[in-house]
Design a protein around this motif. Structure first.
Motif, mmCIF file in Angstrom:
data_model
loop_
_atom_site.group_PDB
_atom_site.id
_atom_site.type_symbol
_atom_site.label_atom_id
_atom_site.label_comp_id
_atom_site.label_asym_id
_atom_site.label_seq_id
_atom_site.Cartn_x
_atom_site.Cartn_y
_atom_site.Cartn_z
ATOM 1 N N SER A 55 42.061 20.240 30.973
ATOM 2 C CA SER A 55 41.710 19.031 30.377
ATOM 3 C C SER A 55 40.846 18.998 29.188
ATOM 4 C CB SER A 55 40.471 18.596 31.538
ATOM 5 O OG SER A 55 39.887 17.458 31.062
ATOM 6 N N ILE A 74 44.791 15.053 30.396
ATOM 7 C CA ILE A 74 45.392 16.468 31.209
ATOM 8 C C ILE A 74 46.623 16.949 30.400
ATOM 9 C CG2 ILE A 74 46.301 17.399 33.410
ATOM 10 C CD1 ILE A 74 43.473 16.283 33.520
ATOM 11 N N SER A 227 43.426 10.770 32.167
ATOM 12 C CA SER A 227 42.504 10.852 33.776
ATOM 13 C C SER A 227 41.260 10.371 33.527
ATOM 14 C CB SER A 227 42.387 12.347 33.856
ATOM 15 O OG SER A 227 41.710 13.298 32.983
ATOM 16 N N TRP A 233 43.445 4.926 32.746
ATOM 17 C CA TRP A 233 44.461 5.727 33.181
ATOM 18 C C TRP A 233 45.799 5.356 33.018
ATOM 19 C CZ3 TRP A 233 48.535 6.107 36.522
ATOM 20 C CH2 TRP A 233 48.989 7.281 37.053
#
Length: 251
Positions: A55, A74, A227, A233
């Motif tokens: 991450s 990610i 993420s 998202w």
């Protein structure tokens, strides 16, 4: 009730308490199992972070609107060692030298430093995000990248690009404030931010030792999903249609 049955019941009743598993022993076994599960989970997380994915957070506005400052992404670390880099990929890379200003480490309380270290160890934190950059790959080794044509477009190997991911100031149609004409060395990349008028990318690092090009060896991986926060998202597209025909271009 027979005499044998009575004797059997008397025998069960006579079993001393110490012959049964103690509550303390059960608790210790439970704690041991929890510890084993925790250690295994930490090791698996470490291996995943080291070899597969990790991450990062976005430290600047240079990739808006694709990525917003403080978003978490990610990154697939199998790129480029296992999977090759493609034009349009959003990549995270180490500073090739001179892109980022020197910064001093801020001292942290020991407890906070220990927590940060552990979270970074298992891949849940990225304290080194400020030492990395995130941009979109425009040119691969050998590509001839030019900007801008009469329509304000950039071209790669003579093929004009229609870039839907680019953010421009109101009224602007030119995808770069400044014109440029470069040929990417083999083993290197030409990268640019999607927020074209607010990105210190390859265009504005030509005075550095590597002339604005990013060695493939500096690539940490390809970002493939936002993420966090949940409201942002999204899967990150590399827009292959934008670069259709570039490999067959005349340069």
């Amino acid at each position: 009730m027979t005499e044998d049955t009575r004797i059997a019941r008397d025998d069960r009743a006579a079993v001393p308490p110490r012959a049964r598993p103690s509550r303390r022993r059960s608790t210790l076994l439970f704690l041991r199992d929890l510890l084993v599960i925790f250690v295994v989970a930490v090791l698996v997380s470490f291996l995943i972070k080291t070899f597969l994915i990790r991450s990062f957070f976005i430290p600047s506005q240079s990739m808006e609107q694709t990525l917003v400052q403080d978003d978490r992404i990610i990154v697939n670390q199998l790129v480029p060692d296992v999977t090759p880099i493609e034009r349009g990929d959003v990549v995270v890379f180490q500073d090739p030298g001179g892109w980022l200003p020197a910064r001093t480490e801020e001292a942290q309380p020991p407890l906070i430093a220990a927590i940060d270290w552990f979270l970074a160890f298992v891949g849940l934190s990225a304290p080194d995000s400020n030492d990395h950059l995130v941009k979109r790959v425009i040119g691969l080794g050998g590509d001839h990248v030019v900007c801008c044509n009469a329509l304000g477009q950039m071209s790669v190997n003579g093929v004009p690009l229609d870039e839907p991911y680019v953010a421009l100031p109101p009224g602007e149609t030119k995808v770069s404030r400044d014109d440029f004409d470069v040929t990417v060395p083999e083993g290197s990349l030409w990268v640019m931010g999607d927020n074209r008028y607010n990105s210190k990318d390859s265009r504005y690092n030509t005075e550095t030792p590597l002339k604005g090009f990013v060695p493939v060896d500096n690539i940490v991986g390809r970002a493939f999903v936002v993420s966090w926060p949940v409201s942002h998202w999204a899967w990150l597209d590399n827009y292959p249609a934008v670069f259709d025909g570039v490999d067959e271009g005349t340069g």
